[in-house]
Design a protein around this motif. Structure first.
Motif, PDB file in Angstrom:
ATOM      1  N   GLY A  11      27.752  50.309  39.655  1.00 22.79           N
ATOM      2  CA  GLY A  11      28.569  49.159  40.039  1.00 22.79           C
ATOM      3  C   GLY A  11      28.910  48.216  38.911  1.00 22.79           C
ATOM      4  N   SER A  12      28.912  48.709  37.681  1.00 24.11           N
ATOM      5  CA  SER A  12      29.258  47.866  36.531  1.00 24.11           C
ATOM      6  C   SER A  12      30.095  48.677  35.562  1.00 24.11           C
ATOM      7  N   LEU A  13      31.085  48.025  34.956  1.00 24.49           N
ATOM      8  CA  LEU A  13      31.934  48.713  33.968  1.00 24.49           C
ATOM      9  C   LEU A  13      31.547  48.334  32.537  1.00 24.49           C
ATOM     10  N   SER A  84      26.285  39.540  45.999  1.00 24.58           N
ATOM     11  CA  SER A  84      26.864  40.621  46.800  1.00 24.58           C
ATOM     12  C   SER A  84      27.219  41.815  45.910  1.00 24.58           C
ATOM     13  N   VAL A  85      27.961  42.756  46.491  1.00 23.23           N
ATOM     14  CA  VAL A  85      28.324  44.006  45.817  1.00 23.23           C
ATOM     15  C   VAL A  85      29.499  43.746  44.861  1.00 23.23           C
ATOM     16  N   PRO A  86      29.428  44.170  43.600  1.00 23.75           N
ATOM     17  CA  PRO A  86      30.577  43.997  42.696  1.00 23.75           C
ATOM     18  C   PRO A  86      31.844  44.635  43.271  1.00 23.75           C
ATOM     19  N   GLY A  87      32.977  43.984  43.030  1.00 23.80           N
ATOM     20  CA  GLY A  87      34.245  44.451  43.594  1.00 23.80           C
ATOM     21  C   GLY A  87      34.563  45.894  43.248  1.00 23.80           C
ATOM     22  N   SER A 114      19.234  48.395  43.020  1.00 28.63           N
ATOM     23  CA  SER A 114      19.912  47.281  42.363  1.00 28.63           C
ATOM     24  C   SER A 114      19.110  46.856  41.137  1.00 28.63           C
ATOM     25  N   VAL A 115      19.838  46.539  40.082  1.00 28.22           N
ATOM     26  CA  VAL A 115      19.209  46.205  38.798  1.00 28.22           C
ATOM     27  C   VAL A 115      19.844  44.931  38.265  1.00 28.22           C
ATOM     28  N   SER A 116      18.996  43.960  37.908  1.00 29.24           N
ATOM     29  CA  SER A 116      19.517  42.672  37.443  1.00 29.24           C
ATOM     30  C   SER A 116      18.573  42.067  36.410  1.00 29.24           C
ATOM     31  N   ASN A 126      22.062  44.733  47.120  1.00 28.01           N
ATOM     32  CA  ASN A 126      21.425  45.922  47.686  1.00 28.01           C
ATOM     33  C   ASN A 126      21.606  45.941  49.212  1.00 28.01           C
ATOM     34  N   HIS A 127      21.348  44.809  49.842  1.00 27.85           N
ATOM     35  CA  HIS A 127      21.416  44.799  51.310  1.00 27.85           C
ATOM     36  C   HIS A 127      22.836  44.680  51.848  1.00 27.85           C
ATOM     37  N   HIS A 128      23.730  44.024  51.103  1.00 28.55           N
ATOM     38  CA  HIS A 128      25.129  44.047  51.543  1.00 28.55           C
ATOM     39  C   HIS A 128      25.667  45.472  51.492  1.00 28.55           C
ATOM     40  N   LEU A 129      25.273  46.202  50.461  1.00 31.05           N
ATOM     41  CA  LEU A 129      25.724  47.587  50.350  1.00 31.05           C
ATOM     42  C   LEU A 129      25.161  48.431  51.501  1.00 31.05           C
TER      43      LEU A 129
END
Ligand SMILES: Cc1cc2nc3c(=O)[nH]c(=O)nc-3n(C[C@H](O)[C@H](O)[C@H](O)COP(=O)(O)O)c2cc1C
Length: 189
Positions: A11-13, A84-87, A114-116, A126-129
């Protein structure tokens, strides 16, 4: 036991993304029964229902949908953006879910990590996904949960996991996922 093909969505570019490094670590620690492959999502045009309704979907959507269909399960490795989840990841999920009735997700097992760099490890993302995965009928692994905080200290200069305790957890996680895939595949087909 046949090897299962697992699509990994990051989820990251960002070039130096901790989540991408984690995805690579998961690939390195995966058991023989899983073949993990990162599916790139950064080039997908934003979802616009008109393009499906008018039967002129962008070729990147069509290629992505066909590609995702060829996998046996899904692993989502994502940062949290504004709790929340990245766009970019939500867009990929939306693209795969349509046209209506032709979702590429349903019935195949998944897992979310999820990693932060933050302390709560992307719990919100994580939970929104997981909420979307319920609707999309992707049974998401319950345990172990993986909210990985303090990501800035987890990797060495080469991008590898830097200490034994995180390596041990990531190994336990991906081995548990292999069991989850096996169980949910045979039960549902
Ligand atoms: C738009 C944006 C929103 C963010 N929101 C959160 C957040 O809600 N929680 C969090 O823990 N980190 C947040 N961050 C920080 C990210 O966790 C951090 O940039 C992380 O390194 C992103 O993952 P990556 O290393 O895989 O790119 C945010 C970052 C950006 C760019």
């Amino acid at each position: 036991m046949t090897q299962k093909k697992i699509a990994v969505f990051v989820g990251s570019l960002r070039k130096e993304s901790f989540n991408r490094k984690m995805a690579r670590a998961l690939m390195a620690l995966a058991p023989e029964s899983l073949k993990l492959e990162i599916v790139e999502i950064g080039g997908l045009p934003l979802y616009d229902q008109d393009l499906d309704d008018e039967r002129r979907p962008p070729s990147a959507w069509t290629v992505f949908r066909e590609q995702v269909k060829s996998f046996d399960g899904f692993l989502f490795v994502t940062p949290e953006y504004n709790r929340s989840v990245p766009g970019v990841l939500k867009n990929a999920i939306d693209v795969g879910s349509r046209p209506y009735g032709q979702s590429v997700w349903g019935g195949k097992p998944g897992a979310v990590m999820s990693v932060s760099p933050g302390a709560i490890g992307g719990f919100g993302a994580n939970h929104h996904l997981r909420q979307s995965l319920v609707f999309l009928d992707v049974p998401a692994m319950q345990q172990p949960e993986a909210y990985i905080g303090g990501a800035a200290n987890l990797f060495d200069e080469s991008g590898n996991l830097a200490n034994d305790s995180i390596k041990e957890f990531v190994s336990k996680y991906i081995h548990a996922f292999a069991v989850w895939v096996e169980t949910n595949t045979s039960n549902r087909r």
